[in-house]
Scaffold this active site. Structure first.
Site, PDB file in Angstrom:
ATOM      1  N   HIS A  87      -3.356   7.433   1.963  1.00 24.15           N
ATOM      2  CA  HIS A  87      -3.726   6.106   1.490  1.00 24.15           C
ATOM      3  C   HIS A  87      -5.146   5.816   1.958  1.00 24.15           C
ATOM      4  O   HIS A  87      -5.487   6.017   3.125  1.00 24.15           O
ATOM      5  CB  HIS A  87      -2.760   5.070   2.055  1.00 24.15           C
ATOM      6  N   ASN A  92     -10.055  -0.036  -0.501  1.00 26.24           N
ATOM      7  CA  ASN A  92      -8.596   0.022  -0.417  1.00 26.24           C
ATOM      8  C   ASN A  92      -8.019  -0.563  -1.707  1.00 26.24           C
ATOM      9  O   ASN A  92      -8.082  -1.767  -1.929  1.00 26.24           O
ATOM     10  CB  ASN A  92      -8.118  -0.767   0.799  1.00 26.24           C
ATOM     11  N   CYS A 141       0.810  -1.220   0.000  1.00 24.02           N
ATOM     12  CA  CYS A 141       0.000   0.000   0.000  1.00 24.02           C
ATOM     13  C   CYS A 141       0.847   1.276   0.000  1.00 24.02           C
ATOM     14  O   CYS A 141       0.361   2.343  -0.384  1.00 24.02           O
ATOM     15  CB  CYS A 141      -0.949   0.003   1.195  1.00 24.02           C
TER      16      CYS A 141
END
Length: 323
Positions: free
Chosen positions: A250, A280, A114
């Site tokens: 993020h 996500n 990520c």
């Protein structure tokens, strides 16, 4: 005087299939309310059968080129952040290079899960600052739907697929915080925390594997480390939280985003939030959010933007840039 890596263009791509929270109710002990209350996610996009990470990355790259008014051969390098490349090798980045019809330069992948897009931006910034490249396409693209355990309600409802791309270009700077472009970078990792977020397979184990996450531990580390890395990058740039126009974090979990903004003393009105629509998307989440924020007219020329992310490894970092 010095060289800064400034933003020339940005674009994104999302697969056509939209999956609402309610769709999971047929196969899991979950509900729209349960997912929203714990993550802020309302829907996500899943890649179609046969749709690959590199194909999505190509579409995002083309959108960024259009935004910049550039062609493929105006780009010197491609740095693609992904944990879900099409093949073990060659890199997805070289597939993007070929797909764009780019006949020069070089391309490679970066894998920091990520946090991948932040690490890729750091790579691009270093190449531009050193003179190795003048224009770099930085891409985040993921098909996390391919590595989900569809029986695990704690993880499979959280992730989505997509791609975003940012073109960075060399420009003269004064060395002051008022310059356009990337002003500071902060990168970190700590391999001791591998077990709280990982995929239980890989090439040398002979299995593809599925994503495994211990959510409470990830949340605890994320809130602390994301705020710390953002403060570190701002300190390096000689700036403070009060100077920030936009936090583009993020997009993992709305609760993490809110907690990080609070630690940075930023109101949510200064945070770009797309997690409700995308879920996500790992390395794709920051460029997706940057592209949405820019094309919705929120991020404007001269705005000070902070991006930060944490992912498996653990790996985490931040970038401070002036648009």
């Amino acid at each position: 005087m010095g060289t800064r890596a400034i933003v020339r263009g940005v674009g994104h791509y999302l697969p056509a299939r939209v999956v609402e929270n309610a769709e999971f109710e047929a196969t899991l002990d979950t509900s729209d309310e349960w997912i929203r209350s714990r993550s802020g996610i309302e829907r996500r996009h899943f890649a179609a059968e046969g749709e690959t990470t590199s194909q999505m990355a190509i579409a995002a790259a083309r959108a960024a080129l259009d935004d910049a008014g550039l062609g493929p051969d105006d780009i010197d390098a491609i740095v693609l952040a992904t944990s879900t490349a099409d093949l073990t090798f060659p890199s997805a980045a070289t597939m993007v290079q070929a797909g764009l019809g780019m006949s020069r330069g070089f391309a490679y992948d970066v894998q920091a899960v990520c946090a991948g897009f932040v690490f890729a931006m750091a790579n691009a910034n270093a190449m531009i600052s050193s003179g190795l490249a003048r224009r770099v396409m930085v891409i985040g693209a993921e098909t996390f739907s391919r590595i989900m355990d569809w029986t695990d309600r704690g993880t499979c409802v959280l992730f989505g697929d997509g791609a975003g791309a940012l073109i960075l270009e060399a420009a003269a700077g004064t060395g002051a915080a008022a310059d356009r472009g990337i002003l500071a970078v902060d990168l970190n990792s700590d391999g001791r925390h591998r077990e709280i977020l990982y995929v239980d397979g890989g090439v040398s184990t002979g299995t593809t594997g599925h994503l495994v996450m211990h959510g409470k531990e990830v949340f605890r580390h994320a809130v602390e480390k994301l705020a710390d890395t953002a403060h570190s990058a701002l300190d390096k740039a000689g700036l403070a939280g009060t100077d920030v126009d936009w936090l583009v974090p993020h997009q993992a979990n709305l609760r993490i985003i809110k907690a990080t903004a609070q630690r940075l003393h930023l109101p949510m009105e200064k945070v770009i939030v797309t997690v409700q629509d995308h879920g996500n998307t790992s390395a794709a989440s920051i460029p997706l959010a940057l592209s949405v924020g820019r094309h919705e007219g929120r991020i404007k020329d001269g705005d000070l933007v902070v991006t930060e992310a944490i992912g498996g490894g653990l790996a985490w970092g931040s970038v401070v840039l002036r648009w």
